[in-house]
Design an enzyme around this catalytic site. Sequence first.
Site, PDB file in Angstrom:
ATOM      1  N   GLN A 171      10.826  27.837 -43.097  1.00 56.48           N
ATOM      2  CA  GLN A 171       9.956  28.817 -42.455  1.00 56.48           C
ATOM      3  C   GLN A 171      10.165  30.221 -43.020  1.00 56.48           C
ATOM      4  OE1 GLN A 171      10.722  28.450 -38.245  1.00 56.48           O
ATOM      5  NE2 GLN A 171       9.874  26.388 -38.134  1.00 56.48           N
ATOM      6  N   HIS A 178      13.202  29.731 -37.937  1.00 51.57           N
ATOM      7  CA  HIS A 178      13.229  30.871 -37.006  1.00 51.57           C
ATOM      8  C   HIS A 178      13.793  32.156 -37.612  1.00 51.57           C
ATOM      9  CE1 HIS A 178      13.211  27.905 -33.334  1.00 51.57           C
ATOM     10  NE2 HIS A 178      12.254  27.646 -34.223  1.00 51.57           N
ATOM     11  N   GLU A 189       5.537  33.143 -25.465  1.00 49.37           N
ATOM     12  CA  GLU A 189       5.557  34.302 -24.575  1.00 49.37           C
ATOM     13  C   GLU A 189       5.053  35.570 -25.235  1.00 49.37           C
ATOM     14  OE1 GLU A 189       9.582  33.135 -21.980  1.00 49.37           O
ATOM     15  OE2 GLU A 189       9.478  35.013 -23.110  1.00 49.37           O
ATOM     16  N   TYR A 211      11.632  19.828 -27.257  1.00 53.77           N
ATOM     17  CA  TYR A 211      10.678  18.904 -27.877  1.00 53.77           C
ATOM     18  C   TYR A 211      10.904  17.472 -27.402  1.00 53.77           C
ATOM     19  CZ  TYR A 211       9.529  22.834 -30.877  1.00 53.77           C
ATOM     20  OH  TYR A 211       9.129  24.069 -31.328  1.00 53.77           O
TER      21      TYR A 211
END
Length: 377
Positions: free
Chosen positions: A90, A156, A248, A269
Amino acid sequence: MIKVTAVLLGISIVATTALSAQAQETFDTSAGSVRLETVAAGLDRPWSLAFLPDGTMLVTERPGTVRIVAPDGTLSAPLPGAPATRDWGQGGMLDVVPGPDFAGSGMVYLSFSEIEDGKAGTAVARARLVRAGGAPRLEDTQVIFRMNRKTSSTRHFGSRLVFAPDRTLFVTLGDRGDMERAQDTADHAGSVIRIAPDGSVPADNPYVNGGGLPEIWSVGHRNLQGAAINPATGALWTVEHGARGGDEINIPKAGRNYGWPVISYGRHYSGGKIGIGTAKEGMEQPVHYWDPSIAPSGMAFYTGDRFPAWKGDVFVGALRGAHVARLDLDGNSVAAEEKLFGALGERIRDIRQGPDGYLYLVTDSGDGRILRIVPAE
């Protein structure tokens, strides 16, 4: 808090998308019929878009490059001088923003995955964009921030860069796939940090006198991939990925804890419970959350006049949801939500308002595009 379930000049040219040949895709929206125009195409996993005062754009490609995009859609070659990175899960080349003094200094700021000895962490560099005397390039590149613990995780990284009205720089950092790090004030992971343009620490940061790392502004975040200043208040707003549900929107305040992974509106998950539930004393509640997840990314407040019905609204790109969420605000609350452009079928990585008053989208793919939203004629 209101919960709404989501249902929303010297350029070396290597690629050109002529305006006359642009794909035009039309959609019915609350602002009337609008059209998506392809401004540029052929981008490799584009991650962020930034507008410069002369109408040109900078775009990052996650595998490690930064390019200039001319108003007619022509792309420069990758700019020499960008900080070194590469596709790392990522991670890679992430956000880009011009400095608050860009007109005089030419300084731009980049967040990226800094990779050393098989480990990586989010870092921020600044460099001077030079477009005179040859091919455009970045010079005087300097890393001004690096998170304090690199790991081999490919998940992340965050990471958005936002200059506040006082010219301090907010940087959002993911928890690096290790959730407990987000509750450790001695760890940059899972936090929003606030630094000066040269990387120094502002004297009014919440932990400058102890209790945590001095760069930290707020903690308890999972993976913040959208951030913007609310022009009505001057406050930072962020959007972060939950796990299975629990994406959020927050308004991070100095020294506050936003709960991850102790509290969450999502689940693992696997379906298992996260933490102790949805609330705990001393931990902040989100302004808004999504369940199921939309995998939110770029965020922008709309202040232009091209779409009067949308003025003051916030727009959030969706990766998993492959749409744009338009949020109608009532102060600091979300009053309503509209799902836009779902039929496009594209993961939306970034959203920016251009100096022309139009909104621009960046699609996340190996053949990524920059799209401009305009009224349909």
